[in-house]
Design a protein around this motif. Structure first.
Motif, PDB file in Angstrom:
ATOM      1  N   PRO A 103       4.379  42.585  -1.026  1.00 13.87           N
ATOM      2  CA  PRO A 103       3.736  41.267  -1.004  1.00 13.87           C
ATOM      3  C   PRO A 103       4.642  40.207  -0.380  1.00 13.87           C
ATOM      4  O   PRO A 103       5.861  40.297  -0.466  1.00 13.87           O
ATOM      5  CB  PRO A 103       3.484  40.968  -2.483  1.00 13.87           C
ATOM      6  CG  PRO A 103       4.382  41.885  -3.222  1.00 13.87           C
ATOM      7  CD  PRO A 103       4.561  43.088  -2.382  1.00 13.87           C
TER       8      PRO A 103
ATOM      9  N   ASP B 265      -5.580  44.226  -8.582  1.00 14.47           N
ATOM     10  CA  ASP B 265      -4.605  43.828  -7.563  1.00 14.47           C
ATOM     11  C   ASP B 265      -3.336  43.172  -8.105  1.00 14.47           C
ATOM     12  O   ASP B 265      -2.376  43.018  -7.357  1.00 14.47           O
ATOM     13  CB  ASP B 265      -5.256  42.928  -6.512  1.00 14.47           C
ATOM     14  CG  ASP B 265      -6.125  41.870  -7.148  1.00 14.47           C
ATOM     15  OD1 ASP B 265      -6.010  41.680  -8.359  1.00 14.47           O
ATOM     16  OD2 ASP B 265      -6.912  41.239  -6.425  1.00 14.47           O
TER      17      ASP B 265
ATOM     18  N   TYR C 221      -4.188  22.981  -4.547  1.00 14.46           N
ATOM     19  CA  TYR C 221      -4.022  24.245  -3.858  1.00 14.46           C
ATOM     20  C   TYR C 221      -4.404  24.139  -2.383  1.00 14.46           C
ATOM     21  O   TYR C 221      -4.087  25.001  -1.594  1.00 14.46           O
ATOM     22  CB  TYR C 221      -4.901  25.275  -4.564  1.00 14.46           C
ATOM     23  CG  TYR C 221      -4.514  26.702  -4.316  1.00 14.46           C
ATOM     24  CD1 TYR C 221      -3.195  27.104  -4.384  1.00 14.46           C
ATOM     25  CD2 TYR C 221      -5.477  27.651  -4.035  1.00 14.46           C
ATOM     26  CE1 TYR C 221      -2.840  28.404  -4.155  1.00 14.46           C
ATOM     27  CE2 TYR C 221      -5.139  28.961  -3.813  1.00 14.46           C
ATOM     28  CZ  TYR C 221      -3.814  29.327  -3.870  1.00 14.46           C
ATOM     29  OH  TYR C 221      -3.477  30.620  -3.641  1.00 14.46           O
TER      30      TYR C 221
ATOM     31  N   VAL D 130      -2.462  40.219  -8.692  1.00 18.04           N
ATOM     32  CA  VAL D 130      -2.003  38.987  -8.051  1.00 18.04           C
ATOM     33  C   VAL D 130      -1.426  38.027  -9.091  1.00 18.04           C
ATOM     34  O   VAL D 130      -0.427  37.353  -8.863  1.00 18.04           O
ATOM     35  CB  VAL D 130      -3.169  38.319  -7.280  1.00 18.04           C
ATOM     36  CG1 VAL D 130      -2.823  36.897  -6.902  1.00 18.04           C
ATOM     37  CG2 VAL D 130      -3.491  39.119  -6.042  1.00 18.04           C
TER      38      VAL D 130
ATOM     39  N   CYS E 296      -6.106  35.041 -12.365  1.00 18.58           N
ATOM     40  CA  CYS E 296      -6.551  36.415 -12.367  1.00 18.58           C
ATOM     41  C   CYS E 296      -8.053  36.361 -12.127  1.00 18.58           C
ATOM     42  O   CYS E 296      -8.838  36.311 -13.067  1.00 18.58           O
ATOM     43  CB  CYS E 296      -6.216  37.079 -13.697  1.00 18.58           C
ATOM     44  SG  CYS E 296      -6.581  38.827 -13.684  1.00 18.58           S
TER      45      CYS E 296
ATOM     46  N   ILE F 102       6.417  34.634  -1.399  1.00 20.92           N
ATOM     47  CA  ILE F 102       6.283  33.191  -1.607  1.00 20.92           C
ATOM     48  C   ILE F 102       5.575  32.958  -2.939  1.00 20.92           C
ATOM     49  O   ILE F 102       4.764  33.780  -3.349  1.00 20.92           O
ATOM     50  CB  ILE F 102       5.495  32.503  -0.459  1.00 20.92           C
ATOM     51  CG1 ILE F 102       4.299  33.360  -0.042  1.00 20.92           C
ATOM     52  CG2 ILE F 102       6.387  32.192   0.709  1.00 20.92           C
ATOM     53  CD1 ILE F 102       3.357  32.659   0.887  1.00 20.92           C
ATOM     54  N   PRO F 103       5.901  31.852  -3.599  1.00 22.79           N
ATOM     55  CA  PRO F 103       5.391  31.651  -4.961  1.00 22.79           C
ATOM     56  C   PRO F 103       3.961  31.157  -5.007  1.00 22.79           C
ATOM     57  O   PRO F 103       3.642  30.197  -5.693  1.00 22.79           O
ATOM     58  CB  PRO F 103       6.359  30.603  -5.526  1.00 22.79           C
ATOM     59  CG  PRO F 103       6.758  29.808  -4.341  1.00 22.79           C
ATOM     60  CD  PRO F 103       6.765  30.750  -3.183  1.00 22.79           C
ATOM     61  N   VAL F 104       3.080  31.781  -4.281  1.00 21.11           N
ATOM     62  CA  VAL F 104       1.685  31.352  -4.267  1.00 21.11           C
ATOM     63  C   VAL F 104       0.813  32.572  -4.505  1.00 21.11           C
ATOM     64  O   VAL F 104       1.037  33.616  -3.899  1.00 21.11           O
ATOM     65  CB  VAL F 104       1.320  30.723  -2.905  1.00 21.11           C
ATOM     66  CG1 VAL F 104      -0.101  30.253  -2.915  1.00 21.11           C
ATOM     67  CG2 VAL F 104       2.245  29.580  -2.583  1.00 21.11           C
ATOM     68  N   PRO F 105      -0.155  32.472  -5.393  1.00 21.60           N
ATOM     69  CA  PRO F 105      -0.957  33.647  -5.689  1.00 21.60           C
ATOM     70  C   PRO F 105      -1.852  34.079  -4.539  1.00 21.60           C
ATOM     71  O   PRO F 105      -2.508  33.265  -3.906  1.00 21.60           O
ATOM     72  CB  PRO F 105      -1.808  33.208  -6.890  1.00 21.60           C
ATOM     73  CG  PRO F 105      -1.791  31.736  -6.856  1.00 21.60           C
ATOM     74  CD  PRO F 105      -0.488  31.335  -6.251  1.00 21.60           C
ATOM     75  N   GLY F 106      -1.825  35.378  -4.264  1.00 17.99           N
ATOM     76  CA  GLY F 106      -2.866  35.972  -3.436  1.00 17.99           C
ATOM     77  C   GLY F 106      -2.862  35.663  -1.962  1.00 17.99           C
ATOM     78  O   GLY F 106      -3.822  35.957  -1.279  1.00 17.99           O
TER      79      GLY F 106
ATOM     80  N   PHE G 258      -0.428  27.059  -9.920  1.00 21.21           N
ATOM     81  CA  PHE G 258      -1.523  27.884 -10.408  1.00 21.21           C
ATOM     82  C   PHE G 258      -1.096  29.320 -10.590  1.00 21.21           C
ATOM     83  O   PHE G 258      -0.277  29.816  -9.839  1.00 21.21           O
ATOM     84  CB  PHE G 258      -2.627  27.957  -9.353  1.00 21.21           C
ATOM     85  CG  PHE G 258      -3.545  26.814  -9.367  1.00 21.21           C
ATOM     86  CD1 PHE G 258      -3.312  25.734  -8.561  1.00 21.21           C
ATOM     87  CD2 PHE G 258      -4.649  26.833 -10.198  1.00 21.21           C
ATOM     88  CE1 PHE G 258      -4.169  24.668  -8.564  1.00 21.21           C
ATOM     89  CE2 PHE G 258      -5.509  25.764 -10.199  1.00 21.21           C
ATOM     90  CZ  PHE G 258      -5.260  24.680  -9.388  1.00 21.21           C
TER      91      PHE G 258
ATOM     92  N   ARG H 163     -13.187  46.794  -4.699  1.00 22.51           N
ATOM     93  CA  ARG H 163     -12.412  45.875  -5.531  1.00 22.51           C
ATOM     94  C   ARG H 163     -13.264  44.942  -6.382  1.00 22.51           C
ATOM     95  O   ARG H 163     -12.740  44.054  -7.051  1.00 22.51           O
ATOM     96  CB  ARG H 163     -11.447  45.069  -4.666  1.00 22.51           C
ATOM     97  CG  ARG H 163     -10.265  45.923  -4.207  1.00 22.51           C
ATOM     98  CD  ARG H 163      -9.402  45.207  -3.201  1.00 22.51           C
ATOM     99  NE  ARG H 163      -9.041  43.874  -3.626  1.00 22.51           N
ATOM    100  CZ  ARG H 163      -8.792  42.874  -2.804  1.00 22.51           C
ATOM    101  NH1 ARG H 163      -8.881  43.055  -1.523  1.00 22.51           N
ATOM    102  NH2 ARG H 163      -8.458  41.696  -3.262  1.00 22.51           N
TER     103      ARG H 163
ATOM    104  N   GLN I 145       2.151  38.992  -9.885  1.00 21.87           N
ATOM    105  CA  GLN I 145       3.053  38.750  -8.761  1.00 21.87           C
ATOM    106  C   GLN I 145       3.340  37.273  -8.547  1.00 21.87           C
ATOM    107  O   GLN I 145       4.339  36.905  -7.933  1.00 21.87           O
ATOM    108  CB  GLN I 145       2.454  39.340  -7.485  1.00 21.87           C
ATOM    109  CG  GLN I 145       2.727  40.831  -7.365  1.00 21.87           C
ATOM    110  CD  GLN I 145       1.796  41.486  -6.377  1.00 21.87           C
ATOM    111  OE1 GLN I 145       1.185  40.812  -5.560  1.00 21.87           O
ATOM    112  NE2 GLN I 145       1.686  42.788  -6.449  1.00 21.87           N
ATOM    113  N   THR I 146       2.453  36.411  -9.034  1.00 24.88           N
ATOM    114  CA  THR I 146       2.704  34.980  -8.911  1.00 24.88           C
ATOM    115  C   THR I 146       4.001  34.599  -9.611  1.00 24.88           C
ATOM    116  O   THR I 146       4.691  33.685  -9.179  1.00 24.88           O
ATOM    117  CB  THR I 146       1.538  34.190  -9.533  1.00 24.88           C
ATOM    118  OG1 THR I 146       0.336  34.650  -8.944  1.00 24.88           O
ATOM    119  CG2 THR I 146       1.683  32.713  -9.292  1.00 24.88           C
TER     120      THR I 146
END
Lengths: 179, 129
Positions: free
Chosen positions: A42, B86, A149, B88, B104, A45-49, B101, A86, B91-92
């Motif tokens: 991944p 996933d 965001y 995510v 999930c 960087i500290p940002v989700p997704g 933020f 997914r 991993q944040t």
């Protein structure tokens, strides 16, 4: 190099079956790119997704060199595939982002014609992909103030757009061998 | 159509400036000081966690026992376990600043950091205070 002239010949002189096979080859390429991306570590960087969306390379190829209909086909198939593998929310996000980015890129291509470059198209595609997902998230999760965001989405869309357009240039020979 | 023109740099710079400005405005409006974490399950605020106590603890939420969250001594909070595909949210990592933020989305859980004294500056755009 002027890809546009070459692009016309890619779809011309091809019957329905050949075009369908071409579509499925590009879709298969999109899936492979998505799998490759999921193998990569991944982005640190500290940002989700946030991710590059490498499978958009295939969508962009379809849009630039095959046609609008092909691009939408790939986008919708990609959304369905994510839906199957997914889940509903991920599928909805993929579909909304994909369709909005294709639409924005088509509009820009129609408005600016040859004045715009592939990289800018790709950047706006990336940003609008994120914006489309953001719209769906704010619709599903209405009670939240998510605007903090938004700048993150702009920057990540920009970076993703630059990266995917460069990669598209890089993998063009491979795509051309599909023809 | 070319691949890249020099004028493209202007467009890239514009996007960077706009997002930088938006980020700056948001950070400026968020007053410094104590923060808390708000946990949402779809549209409902289900839990508010004070992050300034300096105690380490783990907790879960009644709506989904598979999600485990941890508050750390240094005032950060993180998802540490979840059954989503996933990951995510995990991993944040740890978050602690206002506006950050962790989400999930497959489970419909979103956690965000807000200032403890929530005033009119941070009125929710959608549902009001």
């Amino acid at each position: 190099m002027d890809y546009k002239l070459m692009a016309k010949s890619m779809i011309e002189n091809k019957n329905k079956t050949e075009i369908m096979v071409l579509n499925s080859m590009v879709f298969a390429a999109a899936l492979v790119l998505a799998i490759v991306e999921s193998i990569l570590p991944p982005v640190p960087i500290p940002v989700p997704g946030v991710k590059f969306g490498l499978s958009n390379i295939a969508v962009m190829f379809a849009l630039f060199f095959l046609g609008k209909k092909q691009a939408y086909t790939i986008g919708i198939l990609k959304g369905l595939f994510v839906f199957i593998t997914r889940g509903a929310i991920a599928g909805l996000l993929s579909l909304s982002g994909g369709l909005l980015s294709i639409t924005v890129m088509i509009l820009l291509m129609v408005i600016f014609k040859d004045k715009i470059t592939y990289m800018v198209l790709s950047i706006f595609g990336g940003v609008s992909h994120n914006v489309g997902q953001f719209i769906v998230i704010t619709i599903i999760y209405t009670g939240m103030n998510m605007w903090a965001y938004f700048p993150v989405l702009l920057i990540s869309g920009l970076v993703a757009g630059i990266v995917t357009s460069m990669l598209l240039k890089f993998v063009m020979p491979a795509f051309k061998s599909l023809m | 159509m070319k691949f890249f023109k020099r004028t493209d740099i202007i467009i890239i710079a514009c996007i960077l400036i706009v997002s930088g400005a938006l980020m700056g405005i948001y950070r400026f409006n968020m007053s410094e000081g104590d923060v808390k974490a708000e946990l949402y399950y779809y549209n409902d605020l289900i839990n508010t966690v004070d992050l300034s106590q300096g105690q380490e603890r783990k907790f879960t939420i009644p709506q989904n026992e598979n999600i485990l969250l941890q508050v750390y001594e240094d005032g950060t909070i993180a998802f540490i376990e979840s059954d989503c595909p996933d990951k995510v949210c995990i991993q944040t990592g740890r978050i602690s600043k206002p506006g950050e933020f962790a989400a999930c989305l497959p489970n419909g859980v979103i956690m965000k950091i807000v200032p403890k004294e929530r005033d009119e500056k941070d009125v929710d755009l959608v549902i009001g205070q």
